[in-house]
Design a protein around this motif. Structure first.
Motif, PDB file in Angstrom:
ATOM      1  N   LYS A 245       0.842  -1.216   0.000  1.00 15.38           N
ATOM      2  CA  LYS A 245       0.000   0.000   0.000  1.00 15.38           C
ATOM      3  C   LYS A 245       0.862   1.246   0.000  1.00 15.38           C
ATOM      4  O   LYS A 245       1.912   1.292   0.643  1.00 15.38           O
ATOM      5  CB  LYS A 245      -0.914   0.009   1.228  1.00 15.38           C
ATOM      6  CG  LYS A 245      -1.955  -1.080   1.192  1.00 15.38           C
ATOM      7  CD  LYS A 245      -2.898  -0.993   2.355  1.00 15.38           C
ATOM      8  CE  LYS A 245      -3.949  -2.081   2.234  1.00 15.38           C
ATOM      9  NZ  LYS A 245      -4.922  -2.019   3.317  1.00 15.38           N
ATOM     10  N   GLY A 246       0.353   2.183  -0.728  1.00 13.05           N
ATOM     11  CA  GLY A 246       1.033   3.467  -0.764  1.00 13.05           C
ATOM     12  C   GLY A 246       0.603   4.313   0.434  1.00 13.05           C
ATOM     13  O   GLY A 246      -0.273   3.951   1.219  1.00 13.05           O
ATOM     14  N   VAL A 247       1.133   5.478   0.547  1.00 12.57           N
ATOM     15  CA  VAL A 247       0.850   6.362   1.671  1.00 12.57           C
ATOM     16  C   VAL A 247      -0.609   6.799   1.666  1.00 12.57           C
ATOM     17  O   VAL A 247      -1.263   6.857   2.700  1.00 12.57           O
ATOM     18  CB  VAL A 247       1.779   7.600   1.625  1.00 12.57           C
ATOM     19  CG1 VAL A 247       1.416   8.596   2.694  1.00 12.57           C
ATOM     20  CG2 VAL A 247       3.213   7.172   1.712  1.00 12.57           C
ATOM     21  N   ASN A 248      -1.180   7.072   0.488  1.00 15.92           N
ATOM     22  CA  ASN A 248      -2.556   7.552   0.412  1.00 15.92           C
ATOM     23  C   ASN A 248      -3.568   6.431   0.657  1.00 15.92           C
ATOM     24  O   ASN A 248      -4.749   6.694   0.806  1.00 15.92           O
ATOM     25  CB  ASN A 248      -2.820   8.262  -0.922  1.00 15.92           C
ATOM     26  CG  ASN A 248      -2.456   7.403  -2.116  1.00 15.92           C
ATOM     27  OD1 ASN A 248      -1.917   6.330  -1.930  1.00 15.92           O
ATOM     28  ND2 ASN A 248      -2.734   7.897  -3.301  1.00 15.92           N
ATOM     29  N   GLN A 249      -3.123   5.122   0.626  1.00 11.82           N
ATOM     30  CA  GLN A 249      -4.039   4.016   0.873  1.00 11.82           C
ATOM     31  C   GLN A 249      -4.144   3.686   2.368  1.00 11.82           C
ATOM     32  O   GLN A 249      -5.001   2.923   2.762  1.00 11.82           O
ATOM     33  CB  GLN A 249      -3.574   2.768   0.106  1.00 11.82           C
ATOM     34  CG  GLN A 249      -3.709   2.916  -1.413  1.00 11.82           C
ATOM     35  CD  GLN A 249      -3.090   1.745  -2.159  1.00 11.82           C
ATOM     36  OE1 GLN A 249      -2.160   1.136  -1.670  1.00 11.82           O
ATOM     37  NE2 GLN A 249      -3.630   1.467  -3.331  1.00 11.82           N
ATOM     38  N   ILE A 250      -3.313   4.232   3.181  1.00 11.92           N
ATOM     39  CA  ILE A 250      -3.335   3.940   4.608  1.00 11.92           C
ATOM     40  C   ILE A 250      -4.497   4.694   5.242  1.00 11.92           C
ATOM     41  O   ILE A 250      -4.748   5.870   4.932  1.00 11.92           O
ATOM     42  CB  ILE A 250      -2.003   4.335   5.269  1.00 11.92           C
ATOM     43  CG1 ILE A 250      -0.864   3.497   4.663  1.00 11.92           C
ATOM     44  CG2 ILE A 250      -2.059   4.154   6.767  1.00 11.92           C
ATOM     45  CD1 ILE A 250       0.498   3.903   5.118  1.00 11.92           C
TER      46      ILE A 250
END
Length: 157
Positions: free
Chosen positions: A123-128
């Protein structure tokens, strides 16, 4: 006259001479005749044995030569067959080696694909989730909101 007739005549003459000779002379002559007969018998027997031994030796030598030729020929045939078998084994092993290399390439390429998929799954940062996305205590279902067995539809309805 042939040889047998001469021998018969000599034998008859010898018998007549023996009949007319004194006993002392007969005994000496008998001993001499026995010795001569023994010598002749031994000579003839040795000659026949030697002749048979020579024949057997010649036959053995011929057989030995024939067997040597057969063994040499069979050895050449066996050598050729062994070379053919070894060549076929070599071909089969090269096929197996090639198949193994292909398999290894497929495995390593599928490993690369899986690694790239796994990279996408990170997961990328914006998916957290943020603190605002987490449910609060007011959004949690209460015991009144949970369906009971009477709320479930039956097959007939």
């Amino acid at each position: 006259m042939d040889k047998k007739d001469v021998e018969k005549a000599a034998l008859k003459a010898g018998k007549k001479i023996i009949d007319h000779t004194p006993e002392l002379v007969k005994e000496k002559v008998e001993e001499k005749v026995k010795e001569k007969a023994k010598e002749k018998f031994v000579e003839k027997t040795e000659g026949k044995l030697q002749e048979k031994a020579n024949e057997a030796s010649e036959k053995l030598q011929e057989t030995k030569e024939k067997n040597a030729q057969k063994v040499h020929g069979k050895g050449e045939d066996a050598k050729e067959k062994l070379q053919d078998v070894l060549l076929s084994v070599k071909d089969k092993l090269s096929d197996v080696k090639e198949a193994g290399e292909n398999f290894q390439e497929k495995v390593s390429s599928s490993d690369n694909k899986e690694k790239s998929k796994n990279k996408r799954k990170i997961k990328g940062v914006n998916q957290i989730k943020k603190a605002t996305d987490i449910k609060s205590s007011t959004k949690i279902k209460s015991s009144n909101d949970i369906k009971s067995s009477t709320d479930l539809k039956t097959m007939g309805s």
